[in-house]
Design an enzyme around this catalytic site. Structure first.
Site, PDB file in Angstrom:
ATOM      1  CB  SER A 152     -12.978 -27.785  26.014  1.00 49.04           C
ATOM      2  OG  SER A 152     -12.170 -28.539  26.885  1.00 49.04           O
ATOM      3  N   GLY A 156     -10.209 -26.572  31.984  1.00 48.03           N
ATOM      4  CA  GLY A 156     -11.648 -26.581  32.205  1.00 48.03           C
ATOM      5  C   GLY A 156     -12.450 -26.508  30.928  1.00 48.03           C
ATOM      6  CD  GLU A 157     -16.160 -29.939  30.408  1.00 47.06           C
ATOM      7  OE1 GLU A 157     -17.099 -30.491  31.004  1.00 47.06           O
ATOM      8  OE2 GLU A 157     -15.482 -30.497  29.525  1.00 47.06           O
ATOM      9  CB  VAL A 158     -16.859 -22.299  29.091  1.00 48.27           C
ATOM     10  CG1 VAL A 158     -17.890 -21.212  29.384  1.00 48.27           C
ATOM     11  CG2 VAL A 158     -15.502 -21.901  29.654  1.00 48.27           C
ATOM     12  CE  LYS A 173     -13.050 -20.000  33.339  1.00 49.04           C
ATOM     13  NZ  LYS A 173     -11.846 -19.160  33.638  1.00 49.04           N
ATOM     14  CG  ASP A 268      -1.759 -14.582  32.338  1.00 47.37           C
ATOM     15  OD1 ASP A 268      -0.792 -14.247  31.608  1.00 47.37           O
ATOM     16  OD2 ASP A 268      -2.377 -15.640  32.192  1.00 47.37           O
TER      17      ASP A 268
END
Length: 381
Positions: A152, A156-158, A173, A268
Site C-alpha cells: 500500500s 493506492g494499494e496493490v 493497483k 519522475d
C-alpha cells in the site's frame, strides 16, 4: 435550478444528438447548445440545469472557460455539477479542468455506462458505500479476481489477481476507497494507463487493462513483477558493482528510449521507479534481474499539446529533477536523461544530489545539494 434538465454543450452535432438521446433515456431532459457562450448563458439563467456535460474543445469559450465563468459568479448553496468531456491524455489537462471548477471529467472515447454513472452520482461519492469496498474475491471488469494484497502507498494499494478464465497472474493497483471521489487521483491513474499502454518494451512495466468500478474506484491491471526497486536494493545492500550498474542503467535507458520515441516524457525517473524484476538464471541479460521503468502517473506528451500548468509549477521528485523542471519550466526528454544521471549517481554511491525520495507537486522547492552535479552530465545537457 431545474434538477430534471441536463445541459449538453458540444459543437459536434452528431455527438450532441448521441448525448441527448442517452440523457433522455436516463430520465433527464436534455438542453443542447453548440458553443461555450451559449452554455454560460444557459447555466447562469433564471432556472439553470443542475448538471452540465461540457466539451473541452468548443469555438470561442472552451468547456474549461465555461467552468471558470460559472464558478466565478455562481453563489447558490448547491452549485451545478459540471462534467467535462476531453480527448486529452495528459493528467495536467484534467487537473486544469478541475482547478477551473469542473467536478469531474470523462475521456474520449467514452462508454455511456461510465458517463451515466458519473452524471448520476453528482458532486460527491460516499466512501462508506458497499460498492466502494473491494477485497479478496472481488472480480474487477468481469475478468480480474483479486487474491491477496501486496502493498500500500499514499494513493493506492496493490493486489495480486488472476484472470478468471485464463488463470494469468497479474498485479492490480487500486485507488484507495477514501480517495476514490477525487478526480485528480483518477487522472494520475488514467495517465499511467494510457501512457504505459502505448509502450512496448521489456524495460517498461506493462499495463494490460484499466477500469473504474461501479463505486468509482479506478484500477490498473499490470504485469506481475517479483523483485525489488533499485532504491530498496541500494538501501539494503549498498551501491551496485560497476558491471551490474552499467547493465541496469542500460536497461532503463532502453525503456526511456521507447518512452521518448512514443512522444512521452516520464518526468519522475528515480530509484524507487526502477524495478529490478527477477528472471531465470540463464537470462541473456547476464543478470539475475531485469530493470523496468515504473509509474507513468505524471508523464506527459512532449509534443502536440499546449502547456497546461502555470509557470513555476514543479512536478517531479527533488534530487532527481533537472534545473528547468525544478523551476517549473517546460521539459522534454533531456529532463529524463538528467534524472537517469541522478539515479545512476545514487546507485553508484548510495547518495543523492538533493532532498531525496519526496515527490513534489507545487512550487519549486529551495535548492539543496548533498552532492555536486557531475560535470560530465551538466555538459551533456
Amino acid at each position: 435550478m431545474d434538477d430534471a434538465r441536463v445541459l449538453i454543450a458540444d459543437d459536434d452535432p452528431d455527438l450532441r444528438t448521441l448525448l441527448a438521446t442517452a440523457v433522455r433515456s436516463w430520465g433527464y431532459t436534455p438542453l443542447c447548445v453548440a458553443s461555450g457562450a451559449e452554455a454560460v448563458q444557459a447555466m447562469l439563467g433564471t432556472s439553470p440545469p443542475t448538471r452540465a456535460i461540457l466539451d473541452w474543445m468548443m469555438p470561442g469559450l472552451s468547456g474549461v472557460d465555461v467552468c471558470r465563468a460559472i464558478r466565478a459568479v455562481h453563489a447558490t448553496a448547491e452549485p451545478p455539477y459540471l462534467l467535462v468531456l476531453t480527448a486529452r491524455g495528459d493528467s495536467e489537462d484534467a487537473v486544469r479542468a478541475l482547478e477551473a471548477g469542473a467536478d469531474d471529467y470523462v475521456r474520449k472515447p467514452f462508454g455511456l455506462a461510465e458517463l451515466r454513472a458519473r452524471l448520476k452520482r453528482g458532486r460527491r461519492v460516499s466512501s462508506s458505500s458497499t460498492e466502494d469496498r473491494v477485497g479478496a474475491g472481488t472480480v474487477l471488469g468481469e475478468r480480474w479476481r483479486l487474491l491477496s494484497p501486496l502493498g500500500s502507498g499514499g494513493m493506492g494499494e496493490v493486489w495480486t489477481a488472476k484472470h478468471v478464465s485464463l488463470g494469468i497472474e497479474v498485479a492490480v493497483k487500486l485507488v484507495k476507497a477514501e480517495l476514490s471521489g477525487q478526480p485528480i487521483v483518477r487522472a494520475r491513474f488514467e495517465t499511467e494507463a494510457f501512457a504505459a499502454a502505448q509502450l512496448r518494451s521489456a524495460h517498461v512495466a506493462q499495463v494490460h487493462d484499466y477500469g473504474v468500478t461501479s463505486g468509482g474506484i479506478a484500477y490498473l491491471v499490470m504485469e506481475r513483477l517479483r523483485g525489488e526497486t533499485l532504491f530498496q536494493a541500494v538501501r539494503d545492500r549498498g551501491p551496485l558493482p560497476m558491471p551490474v550498474l552499467a547493465r541496469v542503467v542500460s536497461h532503463v535507458a532502453r525503456g526511456l528510449k521507447t518512452t521518448h520515441e512514443a512522444g512521452y516524457v516520464h518526468r519522475d525517473v528515480k530509484p524507487s521507479n526502477v524495478f529490478l524484476a527477477t528472471v531465470d538464471e540463464d537470462s541473456l541479460t547476464g543478470l539475475p534481474y531485469q530493470a523496468k521503468l515504473l509509474d507513468f502517473g505524471v508523464a506527459r506528451l512532449a509534443r502536440g499539446g499546449a502547456r497546461m500548468t502555470e509557470m513555476g509549477m514543479f512536478i517531479g521528485t527533488a534530487g532527481y529533477s533537472s534545473p528547468e523542471q525544478l523551476a517549473g519550466g517546460e521539459v522534454d526528454a533531456r529532463a529524463d536523461v538528467w534524472a537517469l544521471g541522478m539515479t545512476t549517481l545514487f546507485a553508484a554511491t548510495g547518495a543523492i544530489a538533493g532532498p531525496g525520495e519526496t515527490s513534489h507537486h507545487g512550487k519549486a522547492p529551495p535548492g539543496k545539494t548533498a552532492l555536486p552535479v557531475p560535470s560530465t552530465l551538466s555538459s551533456a545537457l
